[in-house]
Design a protein around this motif. Sequence first.
Motif, PDB file in Angstrom:
ATOM      1  N   GLY A 184       0.828  -1.220   0.000  1.00  0.00           N
ATOM      2  CA  GLY A 184       0.000   0.000   0.000  1.00  0.00           C
ATOM      3  C   GLY A 184       0.851   1.253   0.000  1.00  0.00           C
ATOM      4  O   GLY A 184       1.560   1.523   0.969  1.00  0.00           O
ATOM      5  N   SER A 209      -2.036   0.117  -7.490  1.00  0.00           N
ATOM      6  CA  SER A 209      -2.108   1.262  -8.413  1.00  0.00           C
ATOM      7  C   SER A 209      -0.934   1.277  -9.383  1.00  0.00           C
ATOM      8  O   SER A 209       0.173   1.702  -9.003  1.00  0.00           O
ATOM      9  CB  SER A 209      -2.097   2.569  -7.615  1.00  0.00           C
ATOM     10  OG  SER A 209      -3.130   2.592  -6.665  1.00  0.00           O
ATOM     11  N   ALA A 249      -8.160  -0.850   4.007  1.00  0.00           N
ATOM     12  CA  ALA A 249      -9.438  -1.499   3.663  1.00  0.00           C
ATOM     13  C   ALA A 249      -9.301  -3.009   3.841  1.00  0.00           C
ATOM     14  O   ALA A 249      -8.179  -3.541   3.879  1.00  0.00           O
ATOM     15  CB  ALA A 249      -9.796  -1.169   2.224  1.00  0.00           C
ATOM     16  N   VAL A 337      -3.737  10.047  -3.272  1.00  0.00           N
ATOM     17  CA  VAL A 337      -3.015  11.033  -2.461  1.00  0.00           C
ATOM     18  C   VAL A 337      -1.521  10.776  -2.618  1.00  0.00           C
ATOM     19  O   VAL A 337      -1.084   9.635  -2.561  1.00  0.00           O
ATOM     20  CB  VAL A 337      -3.435  10.988  -0.970  1.00  0.00           C
ATOM     21  CG1 VAL A 337      -3.416   9.587  -0.402  1.00  0.00           C
ATOM     22  CG2 VAL A 337      -2.584  11.919  -0.116  1.00  0.00           C
ATOM     23  N   ARG A 340       0.705  12.497   1.237  1.00  0.00           N
ATOM     24  CA  ARG A 340      -0.015  12.905   2.431  1.00  0.00           C
ATOM     25  C   ARG A 340      -0.598  14.290   2.203  1.00  0.00           C
ATOM     26  O   ARG A 340       0.140  15.201   1.781  1.00  0.00           O
ATOM     27  CB  ARG A 340       0.971  12.986   3.616  1.00  0.00           C
ATOM     28  CG  ARG A 340       0.348  12.964   4.988  1.00  0.00           C
ATOM     29  CD  ARG A 340      -0.530  11.801   5.235  1.00  0.00           C
ATOM     30  NE  ARG A 340      -0.391  11.188   6.536  1.00  0.00           N
ATOM     31  CZ  ARG A 340      -1.022  10.043   6.823  1.00  0.00           C
ATOM     32  NH1 ARG A 340      -1.792   9.427   5.945  1.00  0.00           N
ATOM     33  NH2 ARG A 340      -0.866   9.505   8.015  1.00  0.00           N
TER      34      ARG A 340
END
Length: 349
Positions: A184, A209, A249, A337, A340
């Motif tokens: 992640g 991603s 998640a 994002v 951050r």
Amino acid sequence: MIPSKGYAVKSSTDKLSPWNFERREVQANDVLIEILYCGVCHSDIHQVRSEWGPAKYPMIPGHEIVGRILKVGNNVTKFKVGDFAGVGCMVDSCRECGNCSNGHEQFCEKGKAVWTYNSLEKDGITPTYGGYSNQIVTDEHFVLKVADTLPLDKVAPLLCAGITTYSPLRKFKIGKGHRVAVLGLGGLGHMAVKFAVSFGAEVTMLSTSPSKEADAIRLGAHNFCLTSDKDQLKIYLNYFDFIIDTVSAPHDYDSYLKLLRAYGVHICVGIPPEPIKVNGFVLLSNGRSIHGSSIGGIPETQEMLDYCAAHNIVSDVEIIPINYINEAYERILKSDVKYRFVIDLKTLE
Ligand code: NAP
Ligand code: ZN
Ligand code: ZN
């Protein structure tokens, strides 16, 4: 009481909006901090939406706080007016039990750890309010020293994303010779990559991603694996010594556990709202284990900030005005994002 302003939600379905409230007067051991920047952690979203159990409303989130000392109490020794300072996820604890005495205040044995927001002070009545606000009053013991040599906006995320990833890497003495996967690439993930690379490990980014591959390599990762591509995952079967799992998640733990070689450790820092489900055979094979890690204590948080100052490590941030916060939440939920969001509190009117 000190009149203060921030952004709050009044219920789990509410949007953040301006709210006036009061901070306590500065006591002998307190400092008053003008908040300059506050990072936006996925934990803010979990709590705003009551995903971790019933939350306390009104809630002002925010636990990646940096600012400037405006006032100090009579007994304060660590800070003077004008110093830069940080506040992370905790603002108090019992300070007497074994864990508190050893600097692991997040595991206070008396259950007295006071979280920066969505919590009650030790009196059991007064709510705490976080950093999406103009100022905060905190006991100096829970306030961190922040170097003036690093850009403060990029330092703010270190107060949670930084310590949460630094701490388990240090605990397991991860470095040269270790193969580490970071699962992640968000706020925590990008800090995990930076620290693991800095400590000398071989780092592989596991991401959903494809668009983040170039960034992962720029951040220092040696390999990138797109987890939706089963053929790419197969390359890493029985490969890693550690996985730092930052996913927010629900996800399939077994498919990642299979990537651990003998005695490999899956380190959970992400906190999905649902319980973790694991196939016992996958866990037993290769003697794998699952480990949980929660932020870090105050001394280790200071150590991490000092390490970052010495090694020029900061977060990659997108600075936002506070009235963009609800859109920022939507973008975080879409994994959009880099890496951050940080609120510039000058924009709070
Ligand atoms: P974040 O910025 O939203 O990053 C989470 C990343 O997880 C996303 O960018 C995405 O990366 C990946 N992801 C999202 N949904 C996924 C799914 N369904 N399957 C696989 N990957 C998925 O969040 P964060 O602020 O880093 O926080 C991450 C988690 O850590 C949250 O649950 C937060 O509450 C928790 N947390 C824990 C501690 C602690 O003390 N343990 C402290 C702070 C935060 P890709 O796009 O690369 O897939
Ligand atoms: Zn956090
Ligand atoms: Zn304690």
